[in-house]
Design a protein around this motif. Structure first.
Motif, short mmCIF file in Angstrom:
data_model
loop_
_atom_site.label_atom_id
_atom_site.label_comp_id
_atom_site.label_asym_id
_atom_site.label_seq_id
_atom_site.Cartn_x
_atom_site.Cartn_y
_atom_site.Cartn_z
N LYS A 84 0.80 -1.23 0.00
CA LYS A 84 0.00 0.00 0.00
C LYS A 84 0.83 1.28 0.00
N ILE A 85 2.05 1.24 0.52
CA ILE A 85 2.90 2.43 0.51
C ILE A 85 3.14 2.93 -0.90
N ARG A 86 3.17 2.01 -1.88
CA ARG A 86 3.45 2.39 -3.27
C ARG A 86 2.39 3.35 -3.80
N GLY A 87 1.14 2.93 -3.77
CA GLY A 87 0.07 3.78 -4.30
C GLY A 87 -0.16 5.02 -3.48
N ALA A 88 -0.07 4.89 -2.15
CA ALA A 88 -0.31 6.04 -1.28
C ALA A 88 0.72 7.13 -1.54
N TYR A 89 1.99 6.74 -1.68
CA TYR A 89 3.04 7.73 -1.89
C TYR A 89 2.86 8.44 -3.24
N VAL A 90 2.59 7.67 -4.29
CA VAL A 90 2.42 8.27 -5.62
C VAL A 90 1.24 9.24 -5.62
N ARG A 91 0.17 8.86 -4.96
CA ARG A 91 -1.02 9.72 -4.91
C ARG A 91 -0.73 11.02 -4.18
N ILE A 92 -0.11 10.93 -3.01
CA ILE A 92 0.14 12.14 -2.22
C ILE A 92 1.22 13.00 -2.87
N ALA A 93 2.22 12.36 -3.47
CA ALA A 93 3.28 13.11 -4.16
C ALA A 93 2.74 13.90 -5.34
N GLY A 119 -3.61 19.02 3.99
CA GLY A 119 -3.49 17.71 4.58
C GLY A 119 -4.28 16.66 3.85
N VAL A 120 -4.14 15.40 4.27
CA VAL A 120 -4.85 14.30 3.63
C VAL A 120 -5.61 13.51 4.69
N VAL A 121 -6.64 12.80 4.22
CA VAL A 121 -7.44 11.97 5.12
C VAL A 121 -7.72 10.65 4.42
N ALA A 122 -7.75 9.58 5.19
CA ALA A 122 -8.00 8.25 4.64
C ALA A 122 -8.84 7.44 5.61
N ALA A 123 -9.34 6.32 5.13
CA ALA A 123 -10.09 5.38 5.96
C ALA A 123 -9.56 3.98 5.70
N SER A 124 -9.32 3.24 6.76
CA SER A 124 -8.72 1.91 6.59
C SER A 124 -8.76 1.16 7.90
N ALA A 125 -8.75 -0.19 7.78
CA ALA A 125 -8.63 -1.03 8.97
C ALA A 125 -7.18 -1.39 9.25
N GLY A 126 -6.26 -0.98 8.36
CA GLY A 126 -4.87 -1.36 8.63
C GLY A 126 -3.84 -0.98 7.60
N ASN A 127 -3.75 -1.71 6.49
CA ASN A 127 -2.63 -1.54 5.57
C ASN A 127 -2.62 -0.18 4.88
N HIS A 128 -3.76 0.24 4.35
CA HIS A 128 -3.83 1.54 3.69
C HIS A 128 -3.57 2.66 4.69
N ALA A 129 -4.04 2.48 5.91
CA ALA A 129 -3.80 3.47 6.95
C ALA A 129 -2.31 3.69 7.16
N GLN A 130 -1.57 2.60 7.27
CA GLN A 130 -0.13 2.72 7.51
C GLN A 130 0.60 3.27 6.29
N GLY A 131 0.15 2.87 5.10
CA GLY A 131 0.77 3.39 3.88
C GLY A 131 0.59 4.89 3.74
N VAL A 132 -0.63 5.37 3.99
CA VAL A 132 -0.90 6.81 3.91
C VAL A 132 -0.11 7.56 4.98
N ALA A 133 -0.09 7.01 6.19
CA ALA A 133 0.60 7.69 7.29
C ALA A 133 2.07 7.87 7.00
N LEU A 134 2.74 6.81 6.52
CA LEU A 134 4.16 6.92 6.23
C LEU A 134 4.43 7.80 5.02
N ALA A 135 3.63 7.64 3.96
CA ALA A 135 3.82 8.46 2.77
C ALA A 135 3.66 9.94 3.09
N ALA A 136 2.63 10.27 3.87
CA ALA A 136 2.41 11.67 4.25
C ALA A 136 3.59 12.19 5.07
#
Length: 412
Positions: free
Chosen positions: A58-67, A77-94
């Motif tokens: 998930k870090i791959r898509g999240a980073y490209v989207r935010i970049a 800022g950005v906001v997301a919804a997730s039970a786990g993997n997407h949440a962590q990908g968005v958090a690190l990418a941001a």
């Protein structure tokens, strides 16, 4: 001149994403798996996205989207919804891009995933009991604050980022004939299909969904995304009730087929990854392996032709869930056996029974006496036994031995 559809993802988009991710996402290893190779009669390799940063692709898509956000969008800022993997990908990418992130997670989300998301720098807000509740809350938050909503799969930038997995597979295994990809909303499957079909149209790309959360087969049959009335699977990472519009169009055009797998196969796949490949994988991440365990079970599916690459999409499994899934996997593989045996209610009867079991080489894990059942005869007791065994054949041998010794046996 014909304009390219704004939601169309191309090989060039994925190549741009690949350069963007240089130094951000790891090129995850491709590991051979002898157990699966022997099972299907040809080479099988595991693409270990469970070893990716944040524990999934998930870090791959999240980073490209935010970049891809402009300066004013990043400032909101950005906001997301997730039970786990997407949440962590968005958090690190941001965090890597210096953007404030807020993530809505269900109240019942595993504590390790909540802690990891906060650890990557996101503000975590708990909302409702499902990801759908969180999506509603995240979109409302975006409208109220101006934060940019980062969808987990339904955006061209996200699909392009996930597609970099496909480029890596072709580079690491040029002889590949079939690629299996666990599928929820479809972002990873769509991205891999775009990359692979552009460079190697001869390679089959097959999606894998949990049978109890399989929105793609009816959607592909209908020619449009279809909403499932309910989803219920241990593979929470792919428990998505409706395909995304962007990935659906690409999957409908490019993917060779979508298989479904049962809960038994998912649990056995997780167990196989741990025991034979020494890899910790979550149930959703093991979906591609589950498809190999069920290979050949239905003639309606596109054949799986080796060499095969099975994508292990994630490894963020909650320890409590892992314990339950492993127990389930062991039981499905015949490694646990539950028996009910009636014996005389007198001293020494249980010891005699256990001595008989010892000769079968089964390990007794738990013993429970039942004395109050109305079906029991006077002077009779029922013993419930939990046994650790060596497999299905060993289970049969244990039951046969008990019956030959004169014990009334019923499997619990």
């Amino acid at each position: 001149m014909t304009q390219v559809a704004p939601d169309k993802v191309t090989l060039d988009d994925i190549r741009v994403a690949h350069k963007m991710l240089d130094g951000v996402a790891r090129t995850t290893p491709l590991e051979s798996c002898r157990a699966l190779t022997e099972r299907i009669g040809g080479p099988v390799y595991l693409k270990c996205e469970n070893l990716q940063r944040t524990g999934s692709f998930k870090i791959r898509g999240a980073y490209v989207r935010i970049a891809g956000l402009d300066a004013s969008e990043r400032a909101r800022g950005v906001v997301a919804a997730s039970a786990g993997n997407h949440a962590q990908g968005v958090a690190l990418a941001a965090r890597l891009l210096g953007v404030q992130s807020t993530v809505f997670m269900p109240v019942g989300a595993p504590l390790p995933k909540i802690a990891a998301t906060r650890g990557y720098g996101a503000e975590v807000l708990l909302e409702g009991t499902t990801v759908e509740h969180c999506l509603t809350a995240a979109k409302a938050y975006a409208e109220a604050t101006g934060a940019v909503f980062i969808h987990p799969f339904d955006h061209p930038d996200v699909v392009a980022g996930q597609g970099t997995v496909g480029l890596e597979i072709l580079d690491q295994c040029p002889e590949v004939r079939t690629i299996l990809v666990g599928t929820g909303g479809g972002g990873l499957l769509a991205g891999v299909a775009v990359a692979v079909k552009a460079l190697r149209p001869d390679v089959k790309v097959i999606g894998v969904q949990a049978a109890a959360a399989a929105a793609y087969p009816p959607s592909l049959a209908a020619g449009r995304p279809v909403v499932l009335p309910a989803v219920s699977t241990m593979a929470d990472g792919i428990a998505v009730g409706r395909p995304g519009d962007v990935p659906f169009a690409l999957i409908d055009e490019l993917v060779d087929g979508v298989r479904t797998v049962g809960e038994e196969s998912l649990s056995q796949a997780l167990l196989l990854c741990m025991e034979r490949a020494k890899l910790v994988v979550e149930p959703a991440g093991a979906a591609s392996v589950a498809a190999l365990l069920e290979a050949g079970g239905s003639q309606s599916y596109v054949p799986i032709e080796p060499p095969v690459v099975a994508v292990l999409s994630g490894g963020n499994v909650d320890p409590l869930l892992m314990l339950r899934v492993l127990r389930h996997g062991l039981a499905a593989a015949g490694r646990y056996l539950s028996l009910r045996v009636r014996i005389p209610d007198r001293p020494g009867a249980l010891a005699t029974l256990l001595a008989e079991l010892a000769d079968t080489d089964a390990n007794v894990g738990n013993v429970t006496h039942v004395r109050t059942d109305a079906s029991l005869q006077l002077g009779e007791v029922e013993v419930e036994l939990q046994l650790e065994t060596k497999g299905v054949e060993h289970c049969r041998e244990v039951v046969a031995r008990m019956k030959s010794a004169g014990y009334p046996v019923a499997e619990a």
